[in-house]
Design a protein around this motif. Sequence first.
Motif, PDB file in Angstrom:
ATOM      1  N   ASP A 111      36.070  49.567  33.366  1.00  0.00           N
ATOM      2  CA  ASP A 111      37.358  49.862  33.392  1.00  0.00           C
ATOM      3  C   ASP A 111      38.523  48.869  33.260  1.00  0.00           C
ATOM      4  O   ASP A 111      39.762  49.137  32.961  1.00  0.00           O
ATOM      5  CB  ASP A 111      37.686  50.872  34.461  1.00  0.00           C
ATOM      6  N   LEU A 112      38.114  47.802  33.472  1.00  0.00           N
ATOM      7  CA  LEU A 112      38.937  46.516  33.385  1.00  0.00           C
ATOM      8  C   LEU A 112      39.570  46.429  32.098  1.00  0.00           C
ATOM      9  O   LEU A 112      38.761  46.856  31.138  1.00  0.00           O
ATOM     10  CB  LEU A 112      38.579  45.193  33.942  1.00  0.00           C
ATOM     11  N   PRO A 113      40.832  46.039  31.705  1.00  0.00           N
ATOM     12  CA  PRO A 113      41.574  45.771  30.519  1.00  0.00           C
ATOM     13  C   PRO A 113      40.499  44.923  29.712  1.00  0.00           C
ATOM     14  O   PRO A 113      40.307  43.687  30.181  1.00  0.00           O
ATOM     15  CB  PRO A 113      42.913  45.424  30.608  1.00  0.00           C
ATOM     16  N   GLN A 114      40.331  45.097  28.296  1.00  0.00           N
ATOM     17  CA  GLN A 114      39.763  44.007  27.443  1.00  0.00           C
ATOM     18  C   GLN A 114      40.478  43.645  26.354  1.00  0.00           C
ATOM     19  O   GLN A 114      41.541  44.359  26.045  1.00  0.00           O
ATOM     20  CB  GLN A 114      38.426  44.443  27.001  1.00  0.00           C
ATOM     21  N   GLU A 115      40.155  42.639  25.733  1.00  0.00           N
ATOM     22  CA  GLU A 115      40.949  41.988  24.482  1.00  0.00           C
ATOM     23  C   GLU A 115      40.666  42.873  23.249  1.00  0.00           C
ATOM     24  O   GLU A 115      39.536  43.202  22.959  1.00  0.00           O
ATOM     25  CB  GLU A 115      40.445  40.469  24.108  1.00  0.00           C
ATOM     26  N   HIS A 159      47.844  30.754  24.308  1.00  0.00           N
ATOM     27  CA  HIS A 159      46.528  30.084  24.019  1.00  0.00           C
ATOM     28  C   HIS A 159      45.556  30.454  25.084  1.00  0.00           C
ATOM     29  O   HIS A 159      45.889  31.021  26.278  1.00  0.00           O
ATOM     30  CB  HIS A 159      46.711  28.680  24.193  1.00  0.00           C
ATOM     31  N   TRP A 160      44.338  30.745  24.523  1.00  0.00           N
ATOM     32  CA  TRP A 160      43.059  30.986  25.319  1.00  0.00           C
ATOM     33  C   TRP A 160      43.077  30.154  26.512  1.00  0.00           C
ATOM     34  O   TRP A 160      43.622  28.978  26.572  1.00  0.00           O
ATOM     35  CB  TRP A 160      41.794  30.827  24.562  1.00  0.00           C
ATOM     36  N   ASN A 206      52.096  59.803  25.167  1.00  0.00           N
ATOM     37  CA  ASN A 206      53.240  59.367  26.195  1.00  0.00           C
ATOM     38  C   ASN A 206      52.808  58.213  26.904  1.00  0.00           C
ATOM     39  O   ASN A 206      53.357  58.267  28.056  1.00  0.00           O
ATOM     40  CB  ASN A 206      53.554  60.547  27.105  1.00  0.00           C
ATOM     41  N   LYS A 207      51.943  57.218  26.483  1.00  0.00           N
ATOM     42  CA  LYS A 207      51.771  56.131  27.136  1.00  0.00           C
ATOM     43  C   LYS A 207      52.098  54.831  26.119  1.00  0.00           C
ATOM     44  O   LYS A 207      51.871  54.978  25.082  1.00  0.00           O
ATOM     45  CB  LYS A 207      50.272  56.044  27.657  1.00  0.00           C
ATOM     46  N   ARG A 208      52.442  53.869  26.743  1.00  0.00           N
ATOM     47  CA  ARG A 208      52.662  52.572  25.976  1.00  0.00           C
ATOM     48  C   ARG A 208      51.326  51.570  26.026  1.00  0.00           C
ATOM     49  O   ARG A 208      50.749  51.150  27.078  1.00  0.00           O
ATOM     50  CB  ARG A 208      53.660  51.800  26.952  1.00  0.00           C
ATOM     51  N   VAL A 209      50.907  51.433  24.833  1.00  0.00           N
ATOM     52  CA  VAL A 209      49.795  50.441  24.706  1.00  0.00           C
ATOM     53  C   VAL A 209      50.137  49.069  25.186  1.00  0.00           C
ATOM     54  O   VAL A 209      51.180  48.375  24.595  1.00  0.00           O
ATOM     55  CB  VAL A 209      49.239  50.378  23.334  1.00  0.00           C
ATOM     56  N   LEU A 210      49.288  48.457  25.897  1.00  0.00           N
ATOM     57  CA  LEU A 210      49.386  47.000  26.559  1.00  0.00           C
ATOM     58  C   LEU A 210      48.284  46.406  26.047  1.00  0.00           C
ATOM     59  O   LEU A 210      47.208  46.536  26.461  1.00  0.00           O
ATOM     60  CB  LEU A 210      49.618  46.880  27.976  1.00  0.00           C
ATOM     61  N   LEU A 211      48.559  45.105  24.982  1.00  0.00           N
ATOM     62  CA  LEU A 211      47.383  44.695  24.314  1.00  0.00           C
ATOM     63  C   LEU A 211      47.484  42.849  24.752  1.00  0.00           C
ATOM     64  O   LEU A 211      48.450  42.574  24.897  1.00  0.00           O
ATOM     65  CB  LEU A 211      47.360  44.722  22.894  1.00  0.00           C
ATOM     66  N   LYS A 212      46.277  42.380  24.853  1.00  0.00           N
ATOM     67  CA  LYS A 212      46.218  41.027  25.250  1.00  0.00           C
ATOM     68  C   LYS A 212      45.418  40.443  24.111  1.00  0.00           C
ATOM     69  O   LYS A 212      44.057  40.640  23.916  1.00  0.00           O
ATOM     70  CB  LYS A 212      45.793  40.740  26.643  1.00  0.00           C
ATOM     71  N   SER A 213      45.850  39.401  23.484  1.00  0.00           N
ATOM     72  CA  SER A 213      44.935  38.546  22.477  1.00  0.00           C
ATOM     73  C   SER A 213      45.813  37.335  22.225  1.00  0.00           C
ATOM     74  O   SER A 213      46.762  37.485  21.521  1.00  0.00           O
ATOM     75  CB  SER A 213      44.510  39.508  21.238  1.00  0.00           C
ATOM     76  N   PRO A 214      45.110  36.239  22.314  1.00  0.00           N
ATOM     77  CA  PRO A 214      45.679  34.947  22.025  1.00  0.00           C
ATOM     78  C   PRO A 214      46.002  35.015  20.615  1.00  0.00           C
ATOM     79  O   PRO A 214      47.034  34.202  20.088  1.00  0.00           O
ATOM     80  CB  PRO A 214      44.705  33.756  22.518  1.00  0.00           C
ATOM     81  N   THR A 215      45.098  35.852  19.748  1.00  0.00           N
ATOM     82  CA  THR A 215      45.393  35.628  18.239  1.00  0.00           C
ATOM     83  C   THR A 215      46.887  36.109  17.866  1.00  0.00           C
ATOM     84  O   THR A 215      47.325  35.710  16.753  1.00  0.00           O
ATOM     85  CB  THR A 215      44.347  36.594  17.575  1.00  0.00           C
ATOM     86  N   ARG A 270      57.521  44.521  22.532  1.00  0.00           N
ATOM     87  CA  ARG A 270      57.772  43.439  23.668  1.00  0.00           C
ATOM     88  C   ARG A 270      56.769  42.451  23.462  1.00  0.00           C
ATOM     89  O   ARG A 270      55.453  42.801  23.378  1.00  0.00           O
ATOM     90  CB  ARG A 270      57.920  44.239  24.867  1.00  0.00           C
ATOM     91  N   PHE A 271      57.140  41.291  23.985  1.00  0.00           N
ATOM     92  CA  PHE A 271      55.959  40.126  23.923  1.00  0.00           C
ATOM     93  C   PHE A 271      56.157  39.324  25.218  1.00  0.00           C
ATOM     94  O   PHE A 271      57.246  39.041  25.464  1.00  0.00           O
ATOM     95  CB  PHE A 271      56.205  39.035  22.883  1.00  0.00           C
ATOM     96  N   VAL A 272      54.985  38.998  25.777  1.00  0.00           N
ATOM     97  CA  VAL A 272      55.004  38.156  26.915  1.00  0.00           C
ATOM     98  C   VAL A 272      54.150  36.905  26.777  1.00  0.00           C
ATOM     99  O   VAL A 272      52.884  37.022  26.437  1.00  0.00           O
ATOM    100  CB  VAL A 272      54.611  38.992  28.307  1.00  0.00           C
ATOM    101  N   TYR A 273      54.841  35.735  26.568  1.00  0.00           N
ATOM    102  CA  TYR A 273      54.079  34.556  26.335  1.00  0.00           C
ATOM    103  C   TYR A 273      53.878  33.814  27.540  1.00  0.00           C
ATOM    104  O   TYR A 273      54.859  33.681  28.639  1.00  0.00           O
ATOM    105  CB  TYR A 273      54.786  33.521  25.495  1.00  0.00           C
ATOM    106  N   ILE A 274      52.474  33.612  27.980  1.00  0.00           N
ATOM    107  CA  ILE A 274      52.326  32.802  29.092  1.00  0.00           C
ATOM    108  C   ILE A 274      51.568  31.372  28.686  1.00  0.00           C
ATOM    109  O   ILE A 274      50.798  31.311  27.714  1.00  0.00           O
ATOM    110  CB  ILE A 274      51.048  33.481  29.990  1.00  0.00           C
ATOM    111  N   HIS A 275      51.846  30.250  29.448  1.00  0.00           N
ATOM    112  CA  HIS A 275      51.766  28.853  29.183  1.00  0.00           C
ATOM    113  C   HIS A 275      51.235  28.454  30.366  1.00  0.00           C
ATOM    114  O   HIS A 275      51.298  29.018  31.541  1.00  0.00           O
ATOM    115  CB  HIS A 275      52.710  28.071  28.752  1.00  0.00           C
ATOM    116  N   ARG A 276      50.264  27.473  30.251  1.00  0.00           N
ATOM    117  CA  ARG A 276      49.599  26.577  31.515  1.00  0.00           C
ATOM    118  C   ARG A 276      49.611  25.245  31.255  1.00  0.00           C
ATOM    119  O   ARG A 276      49.374  24.675  30.185  1.00  0.00           O
ATOM    120  CB  ARG A 276      48.162  27.346  31.726  1.00  0.00           C
ATOM    121  N   ASN A 277      49.235  24.347  32.339  1.00  0.00           N
ATOM    122  CA  ASN A 277      49.058  23.164  32.359  1.00  0.00           C
ATOM    123  C   ASN A 277      47.996  22.571  31.057  1.00  0.00           C
ATOM    124  O   ASN A 277      46.767  23.132  31.212  1.00  0.00           O
ATOM    125  CB  ASN A 277      48.729  22.517  33.513  1.00  0.00           C
TER     126      ASN A 277
END
Length: 387
Positions: A145-149, A84-85, A210-219, A235-242
């Motif tokens: 240059d920082l990664p964006q959604e 989630h956002w 020859n690069k792997r795309v790394l994407l971030k979006s709560p959607t 691959r999926f990485v799910y992050i949660h928070r208080n």
Amino acid sequence: MTKQSVNKNGSTQGPFCVWSGIDFVNFVKLMRLRPTIRWSGIYRLISSGVLSLSNSCLSGLESLIYSRKVKQTKLESPVFIIGHWRSGTTLLHNLMSMDQQFIYPNMGAMLFPSHFLLTERVLKHVVKHLIPKQRPMDNMPVTWDLPQEDETSIMLLHLMSPYLAIAFSDQPEVYDRFYELDQLTPKEDKVWRDTFRFFMQKLTYRAGGNKRVLLKSPTHTFRIRFLLDMFPDARFVYIHRNPYKVYNSTLHLRKTMFGDNGFAPLDMEKLEEDMSNIYVNHLHVYERDRQIVPEGQLHEVSFEDLTSDPVSELKKVYEHLNLTGFEDLEKNMQPYLKDQKSYKKNKYEMDAAQEKKIYERWQKAFEMFGYERLPSDALIKKARVAS
């Protein structure tokens, strides 16, 4: 709550908004949806319309030069950061992007997805003087240059995105069906898939392949089934928070984003209700869909553990998802971790009544991830909660 500087058009993010990169065809489609327009939104409406003409011309020129080469570019299986956002997706994205095997959308690809291959070298030097040094919603640093959604990019390319809520916060029927994407017509489905794949191919082509795309979006949390159908080895990485911290911080995010980029009048009561419902829905969808992800393709991490010991938590991510290159990542991210020690989070005040409301609305999150409820009776009238 931290105060932000406001420029003449009422925005805290400079002269650009999320609609600055829309082309003329999609701008016309956007207007045909009849957004409600408040006086303070007229400036960004007019500026976006004017920019849409140049975006269309530049997009056409880019297509003539690069389209054939981009379509021939091979895609590696992507990695999606979900959750989630305001749960820590940006932090995780920033850290993992320091692994040189990954590529990602930067500011140019996010703001101008239809022509960044053609214009990025020039725009980088122009835009960097016009954007704020920090994101208005959370004080995170902003550089080209920082990664964006990627969701903003996809929305600008075909408008089939929940982020239409930015312009239509008072009309959920316009954007609701673009979360899970299971209600798309066959034609819409094809456009969405083709556009998403082409955008990823553009990122890969820009990096030389020859690069792997790394994407971030709560959607994307709502689209695990859809994305697995497109990319079976993703691959999926799910992050949660208080949940207490997510609630207040997400509400501030929506107020800031909709205020700086939207057209419609802000109804904070409605924004809060909508935000609360989306959070609960994302939990149900994630709980359902994580069951279908093949073994070794999904890993969960908590924001609290990541901030406490980022090296150990990222090592677990790499081991569980069978990703190589952790040693290089560990070395590359040390300067960033050092800078993060001086990062100041927003502060929000929460009393016992609000604590009770959050727990009752989001009890499922407390149970799913093992977060403890604050003791309402013993809660001081105003406890400070970091975003």
